[in-house]
Design a protein around this motif. Structure first.
Motif, mmCIF file in Angstrom:
data_model
loop_
_atom_site.group_PDB
_atom_site.id
_atom_site.type_symbol
_atom_site.label_atom_id
_atom_site.label_comp_id
_atom_site.label_asym_id
_atom_site.label_seq_id
_atom_site.Cartn_x
_atom_site.Cartn_y
_atom_site.Cartn_z
ATOM 1 N N ASP A 87 0.830 -1.219 0.000
ATOM 2 C CA ASP A 87 0.000 0.000 0.000
ATOM 3 C C ASP A 87 0.859 1.260 0.000
ATOM 4 N N LEU A 90 -0.836 -11.406 -2.191
ATOM 5 C CA LEU A 90 -1.296 -10.872 -3.476
ATOM 6 C C LEU A 90 -2.690 -11.380 -3.828
ATOM 7 N N LYS A 115 -5.198 -9.359 -2.119
ATOM 8 C CA LYS A 115 -5.384 -8.032 -2.747
ATOM 9 C C LYS A 115 -6.187 -8.151 -4.043
ATOM 10 N N VAL A 116 -6.014 -9.259 -4.760
ATOM 11 C CA VAL A 116 -6.821 -9.497 -5.966
ATOM 12 C C VAL A 116 -8.285 -9.688 -5.555
ATOM 13 N N HIS A 134 -8.031 -4.848 -5.326
ATOM 14 C CA HIS A 134 -6.936 -3.869 -5.424
ATOM 15 C C HIS A 134 -6.145 -4.029 -6.717
ATOM 16 N N PHE A 135 -5.872 -5.274 -7.101
ATOM 17 C CA PHE A 135 -5.105 -5.545 -8.324
ATOM 18 C C PHE A 135 -5.868 -6.541 -9.182
ATOM 19 N N SER A 136 -5.603 -6.465 -10.493
ATOM 20 C CA SER A 136 -6.074 -7.538 -11.371
ATOM 21 C C SER A 136 -5.099 -8.712 -11.207
ATOM 22 N N GLU A 168 -1.831 -7.829 -12.837
ATOM 23 C CA GLU A 168 -1.006 -6.918 -12.019
ATOM 24 C C GLU A 168 -0.339 -7.690 -10.878
ATOM 25 N N ALA A 169 -1.086 -8.576 -10.244
ATOM 26 C CA ALA A 169 -0.538 -9.352 -9.122
ATOM 27 C C ALA A 169 0.608 -10.232 -9.598
ATOM 28 N N ILE A 226 3.629 -8.047 -10.123
ATOM 29 C CA ILE A 226 4.245 -7.647 -8.842
ATOM 30 C C ILE A 226 5.032 -8.823 -8.246
#
Ligand SMILES: [Zn+2]
Length: 433
Positions: A364, A399, A402-403, A407-409, A412-413, A416
């Motif tokens: 974050d 991750l 967060k998906v 927060h992320f696709s 994106e995860a 990262i």
């Protein structure tokens, strides 16, 4: 939903920090399970749980039968095996040796399996085939050693140039680098020569002084540092009578206190950072929790380093161990300073729940290119492997969460994960693989 876990499971990763015994050394010594597994970490928890130092030393003595040594360890193993240090061992024993639990019978089975695998090729199997580690940065602690470049590239500590407290320390350094040192100027040019002689071998510097003192390194004048150096060289009031192991009797001048030596230490740390700036090499710094027992963690708060981050703005600082428990302080530093990176090496082996909590918050706060997600920090490849499994699992869990929360696709995860576990280290240390 299995997508992200599978992606991370199959990813080739990079490793920011190892002390691994080199394979030639490992295969030329007896592969004793207790000497190997209790060479670090788990042993500190055993001692913390109440194992006496005498019994720990006896448990590593190969002249004592293995079963008897295990009997000394077992009661404390049962008390301490809840910690993540033991989880790393458990994963390694399970996956590499097909042993699910250590007891007085399986310890002998393990010894036999370790002996039979103890030959060249073992490291390739563990580090490449099983752990899928492309390359690891190696910290040889005392000096740079000739590492196997298939697996490792080294950083150097140069502590011998910093921790000088007696004429004997200066003499020993002079002897090892074959340059006479009689002044602070001489010490500085010896440092310069040493760095020049290894510059093509190393990928960075390492500062691990949090094991010896606090990590605030003041800007000290040449005169203040020189006064300490000259005191060391002219000390003639008190002496130590010393008998060497081969019976030679020597009388040597006493050493000055650590407190007194600080201006010289601080001065030399700045000299090393000047060198890092000149040669454009990153600097790894130990912060946070120290391995072993009886350490004082407040000495290694990363906030102590702020003056260095400001002055050496062109040096990349790879700050170790998430500075745990000062991970929030480090997050704020990394958010502010373009030259400060968060390195989670060792941390997945310290506590899975802490590292997941930390990574969740770091993602974050800090750009993903500033987070180095894995470094094994083990002397034995069993630990490197077990730790790498935990790191993949922890990164995947954070991750995926967060998906799930939007927060992320997934793309994106995955990107990262690849940055944290592979790309960032290569970029910071300008490594090509
Ligand atoms: Zn380490």
């Amino acid at each position: 939903m299995a997508g992200l876990y599978e992606f991370i499971e199959n990813l080739w990763i990079t490793d920011s920090h190892e002390h691994t015994v080199q394979e030639v050394e490992r295969v030329s010594s007896e592969a004793d399970p207790l000497q190997i597994l209790l060479s670090q970490y788990a042993s500190s928890d055993l001692i913390s749980s109440g194992l006496s130092l005498e019994d720990y030393v006896r448990a590593l003595n190969l002249n004592v039968p293995l079963k008897e040594r295990w009997r000394l360890i077992e009661p404390f193993w049962d008390k301490a095996k809840n910690t993540t240090y033991f989880e790393v061992i458990k994963i390694a024993l399970n996956d590499l040796y097909d042993i699910s639990e250590l007891d007085e019978n399986t310890i002998e089975v393990l010894a036999e399996k370790m002996r039979s695998l103890n030959k060249i090729g073992f490291y390739k199997w563990v580090l490449k085939d099983k752990a899928k580690i492309r390359i690891s940065i190696f910290d040889g602690i005392a000096d740079i050693v000739d590492v196997d470049r298939e697996f490792f590239v080294p950083v150097v500590r140069l502590e011998d140039f910093i921790l000088l407290r007696s004429r004997e320390d200066v003499r020993r350094l002079s002897k090892s680098i074959k340059i006479p040192i009689h002044s602070l100027k001489g010490l500085e040019s010896a440092l310069e020569s040493k760095v020049q002689s290894i510059i093509n071998k190393i990928v960075g510097f390492k500062i691990a002084l949090a094991y010896r003192r606090d990590i605030h390194f003041e800007k000290v004048t040449f005169n203040d540092a020189e006064r300490v150096f000259n005191k060391i060289m002219s000390y003639e009031r008190t002496f130590i009578r010393y008998t060497s192991p081969d019976g030679i009797r020597l009388t040597m001048s006493d050493e000055i206190s650590v407190e007194e030596s600080l201006p010289l230490q601080d001065y030399m740390v700045h000299k090393i950072l000047e060198m890092a700036s000149k040669y454009k090499l990153p600097v790894q710094v130990h912060t946070g929790l120290q391995e072993g027992n009886l350490n004082l963690v407040s000495n290694s708060n990363p906030l102590h380093l702020a003056n260095l981050f400001m002055e050496y703005y062109d040096v990349k600082f790879d700050i170790f161990h998430g500075a745990y428990p000062y991970v929030r302080e480090l997050a704020v530093l990394a958010k502010n300073f373009p030259n400060v990176y968060v390195d989670l090496c060792w941390l997945h082996a310290v506590s899975s729940s802490s590292v997941k909590y930390a990574l969740n918050e770091l993602l974050d706060m800090v750009p993903a290119n500033k987070i180095i997600g894995f470094g094994g920090d083990y002397k034995h490849v069993e630990g490197v492997y077990g730790h790498s499994r935990l790191a993949r699992k922890n990164v995947a869990e954070v991750l995926q969460d967060k998906v799930d929360r939007g927060h992320f696709s997934l793309d994106e995860a995955e990107n990262i994960a690849k940055m944290l576990l592979h790309d960032n280290l290569l970029e910071v240390f300008r490594l090509s693989v």
